[in-house]
Motif scaffolding. Sequence first.
Motif, mmCIF file in Angstrom:
data_model
loop_
_atom_site.group_PDB
_atom_site.id
_atom_site.type_symbol
_atom_site.label_atom_id
_atom_site.label_comp_id
_atom_site.label_asym_id
_atom_site.label_seq_id
_atom_site.Cartn_x
_atom_site.Cartn_y
_atom_site.Cartn_z
ATOM 1 N N GLU A 160 24.193 -39.432 -11.442
ATOM 2 C CA GLU A 160 23.488 -40.713 -11.591
ATOM 3 C C GLU A 160 22.802 -40.783 -12.951
ATOM 4 N N ALA A 161 22.249 -39.664 -13.404
ATOM 5 C CA ALA A 161 21.596 -39.632 -14.717
ATOM 6 C C ALA A 161 22.597 -39.950 -15.818
ATOM 7 N N LEU A 162 23.803 -39.400 -15.717
ATOM 8 C CA LEU A 162 24.818 -39.640 -16.748
ATOM 9 C C LEU A 162 25.163 -41.117 -16.832
ATOM 10 N N ARG A 163 25.254 -41.774 -15.704
ATOM 11 C CA ARG A 163 25.556 -43.218 -15.715
ATOM 12 C C ARG A 163 24.459 -44.000 -16.441
ATOM 13 N N CYS A 164 23.206 -43.600 -16.226
ATOM 14 C CA CYS A 164 22.100 -44.291 -16.908
ATOM 15 C C CYS A 164 22.084 -43.988 -18.404
ATOM 16 N N HIS A 165 22.386 -42.753 -18.788
ATOM 17 C CA HIS A 165 22.521 -42.429 -20.221
ATOM 18 C C HIS A 165 23.585 -43.333 -20.858
#
Length: 588
Positions: free
Chosen positions: A160-165
Motif C-alpha cells: 500500500e505504501a508503494l502505491r502512495c509513493h
Amino acid sequence: MTAAPAMEALQEAEKLFAAGALDASHDLLARVHHTDPAYPYALYLRAMMMAAAGCRQQGCALLEEACRLRPESRDMQALRARMYADFGRAEEAFDILSRLAEAGHMSAAMALDRGTLARRLGKFKLAMESYEAALSLDPGLTHAWSGKANLLHEHGYYAEALRCHDEALTREPDNVEVICNRTTTLNRLGRLEEASTESKRALEIAPNDAGAWTTRGCMLVQMDDPEQAMRCFEQALHIDPGHRPAHANRASTLATLGKHQEALELLEAAMKLAQAYPSELATLRAKEGMLKLMLGDWKGWEGYEHRLVRDTLPVAHDLLAPRWTGKEALAGKIILLWSEQGYGDTIQFCRYAACLAERGAKVLLEVPALLLNLCRQLPIASIHVRGDPLPPHDFQISMMSMPLALGPRTAIPLAHAYLRAPAERVQEWAARLAPRGRRPRVGIVCSGSPQHNGNATRSMPLAAFAPLTAHAELIVLQPELLPQDRTTLQSMPGVMKAEVDINDFTDVAGLIANTDLVLSVDTAIAHLTGALGHPLWLLLPWQAEWRWMTGRQDTPWYDSARLYRQSSRGCWDSVITAVAQAMAEEFC
C-alpha cells in the motif's frame, strides 16, 4: 495610525516582506498601534518575519500575543502550531490543529501538518485520518500522498505504501524525498535491484542531498557492502551534520561491522537528536536494546520494550486489557499472550505460555494462522488466530515482553523441547520419503523470506551445500526456493526437495522429525527445529541477529542447537568447511 493607513501599512509590509526587505517591512508594522484593529495582524506578519530571519523565539512570542487577541483566526493558530512543532512542542502543536479540525476550520495544508505531527507522535490512526482528510480537500497534494506512504511503510503495509509513493511521483516525478522513501519500500518488498536503481537516481537528481546519500547508504547495507555504506552516511553528515537518519544508520552499520561499543555511543548521540520525535526515539531505543542483548546485557530488554511505543497493534491490545508487568498476581486470572512479529519469533517466544500457566493463569494464546495447529499443544486454555475477536481477559502481554516482565534472575525457560511434531505428520512423512540408506538424512534450509530486511545477509546459495552431499542425504525443507536456487537444484541430483504444506507448520515439523539433523540459516524452520529439541546446526552470518549474541557456539534458547558463524563477512565457505568436518566426525 488610523484604520485606513494601518491597513495600507499592512499591505505595503506584505509586499516588502515578499520582496525580501525584512527591515523596511518590520519598521512599517512597528508603527501600527496596539489599540488599532489591525494590530493582531501586524503581530502575525512580524512573527513570520522573525521566523524567516531565524529569530524563532521572538517570533513565537509575537504570534502567541496575536493568537490571544484573535483566537478565532485559523491562519494564526496554524502558524503557531508550526512554530511549536519546530520548537519540539509537538503535543501542543497537535492539540492546536485538532481543535481547528473539531471546529471544522481545517484546510488541506493544516490537515497535512496534523498528519505529520500525529505520525511524529506515533498516533497511527489519527495520522492516517489526517492524511486522508488532506487528500479529500486536495487530491493533488504531493506531500499528503508521501506522508501517507511513509506512515504505511512504518507500520508494515509495504504494498500500500508503494502505491502512495507512486501517486506522489505521478505529481512530482523528480521529488528526491519521495524517490528515497520509495527506495526504502522497494527494499522492504525484496525488490533490491529496483531499489538500488532508485537510490542512484535520487543522487543523480540531487548530489548534495543528505537524505539521498543516507538512502544510498542503507541500500548498500542491504547489498552487504557496509564499508561503502559508511562513506555514504559520512557524506550525508558532511552535507548536514544534524541529519538524524544518517546518525542512526551509521550507528547500525558500525554494529554490522562488529564495532559494538562505537555503535552504542553513536546511538546515544542519535537519541539526543531525536528527543523531539517520540516515535523515532522509540525506534532508536529499541535498536540500542537489541545491541545490548547481542552483547549479553540483560538490560537490553528494557530498551527493546520501546518497540511497542507506537499506535499500532500493541495499542489495540492495550485497549482490551492492561498490560501485565510481571508484578500483578495471576492466580485465577485470564491473560492473553500474543504474537507481535514473525513466525520464527512466535515459535521462539511461545514457550512463555508455560511460565504464565505455572503462575496459575488461564492463558489465551494469539498466533498467526499457520502456527495454530503447532501451538495447540502448549499449556493454554484457548488459542486464537491473530486478528480474530478475543474473549474477555484480565491482562495481556506480548510474547517478546515476557523476559522483561519475568526479570533478570529468571533463566530462559524450556531450552529443551517444548513443542512436538504430531505423530500422524511424522508417520505421513516416513511413508512419503524413500527408505533410509546407510548415510544420515539431513534437512537443509538455505534462505528465508525475501521480504525480511536482512535476508540477503542471512541467506546462502544452495550450491554452497554441495560439499555436504559426500557425508549425508540432503533434503531441502523450506517451502520456496529463490529462482537461482531452483536452477541449482536441478543440477544437484543428490539433493531432494520436499513439498511441504505451506499452510501448516506441523507438516514441516513432521518432516524434521524424519531427519537426523537440520542445517539451517536463521529462519522460522531453525526455530522450529530447536523448539522440537531436534539436532540443529545453525548457520549464521558474521554479524548475526541479537538473539544469537556474539562469539558463542551454543545458545541459551535451544539446548539442541550448535552455532556455526562466518569467519569473515560473507564467507559461507568457512561455515560449510566446519560443518563438513563436524559431519565427518559425527557420522563416520
